[in-house]
Design an enzyme around this catalytic site. Structure first.
Site, mmCIF file in Angstrom:
data_model
loop_
_atom_site.group_PDB
_atom_site.id
_atom_site.type_symbol
_atom_site.label_atom_id
_atom_site.label_comp_id
_atom_site.label_asym_id
_atom_site.label_seq_id
_atom_site.Cartn_x
_atom_site.Cartn_y
_atom_site.Cartn_z
ATOM 1 N N SER A 1 0.854 -1.189 0.000
ATOM 2 C CA SER A 1 0.000 0.000 0.000
ATOM 3 C C SER A 1 0.888 1.236 0.000
ATOM 4 C CB SER A 1 -0.905 0.023 1.232
ATOM 5 O OG SER A 1 -1.576 1.276 1.352
ATOM 6 N N TYR B 1 -1.127 -0.447 10.405
ATOM 7 C CA TYR B 1 -1.379 -0.890 9.028
ATOM 8 C C TYR B 1 -0.245 -0.430 8.116
ATOM 9 C CZ TYR B 1 -3.540 -1.235 4.415
ATOM 10 O OH TYR B 1 -3.790 -1.524 3.101
#
Length: 262
Positions: free
Chosen positions: A140, A153
């Site tokens: 990501s 995350y």
């Protein structure tokens, strides 16, 4: 390994994983779908068999469960038809770091990092022996941006990027291609599962557009693919800036700026 290798995809029941399954099926690849939701995988598999004529196996697994993870590792080690691994399964967490329960953090880290590296480790020796194979790791852009505030995350996705770059450095000379895909915000179910208010979310990339772009990067054999990045030179400059620091890391003394108190 067959001329058209099979593809094992984790997190394959929906979102990015399901889109990868559709695209690889269109290319004529047999599939091994891995996810927790068996019913959804069965529905997807039936459609792909009908529409593309490929063979699709289903392996129900929760990759935070060590027994389930071991079963997927065994399949990767033993099934010589599998020539591509798509490490896609992942999750997020809502709220700030101080609000996130430690058990939820542990599960997130296990899924987003431990499972990724263990599955890559399971298949890499066989790929190296064959002199071919590919590993796609879904990261990501959040892993590059601590300012986004998704601390745990983002840390897991930074791990995925570093792992992918390190594996590429080690395995590319041995015939194994490793790609890190760094999506920006993409409309998948990960938001709802993380507890986000989907009505308050901004516009996001369509999952099909994301995977199509990622596969163009795959076909080009890019080490890092960032589908939303318009200027590839920006990534090259980022990498070049990092490289300029490397000679300084080889020093045996502290830098002059740290040799006296302020």
């Amino acid at each position: 390994m067959t001329s058209i290798p099979s593809v094992l995809i984790t997190g394959a029941s929906s979102g990015i994983g399901a889109a990868y399954a559709e695209r690889f099926a269109r290319r004529g690849h047999d599939l091994v779908l891995v996810a927790r939701d068996k019913a959804r995988m069965e529905t997807l598999a039936a459609r792909l068999r009908r529409d593309s004529g490929v063979a699709v196996d289903i392996l129900q697994a929760d990759l935070t469960d060590l027994g389930d993870l071991a079963a997927v590792e065994t399949r990767l080690r033993d099934d010589r038809r599998i020539g591509i691994l798509v490490n896609n399964a992942g999750a997020g967490l809502a709220g700030g770091f101080e609000q996130q329960p430690s058990d939820d953090i542990q599960r997130l880290v296990t899924l987003n990092t431990t499972a990724v590296v263990r599955l890559a480790s399971a298949v890499a020796p066989r790929f190296v022996k064959a002199g071919e194979g590919a590993i796609i790791n879904i990261g990501s852009v959040v892993g590059l941006v601590p300012e986004f505030g998704q601390t745990v995350y983002g840390a897991t996705k930074a791990f995925v990027l570093f792992l992918s770059q390190g594996l590429s450095f080690e395995l590319a000379p041995k015939g194994v291609y490793v790609q890190a895909v760094l999506p920006a915000a993409t409309r998948t179910e990960i938001w709802e599962r993380a507890g986000a208010d989907t009505n308050a979310l901004p516009a996001m990339m369509d999952v099909g557009e994301l995977v199509d772009a990622a596969l163009i990067g795959f076909d080009r054999r890019e080490a890092v693919t960032i589908p939303v990045l318009s200027d590839a030179g920006q990534w090259d400059a980022y990498q070049a800036a990092r490289q300029t620091m490397l000679p300084g890391f080889a020093q045996v003394h502290a830098a002059a700026r740290y040799r006296s108190a302020p």
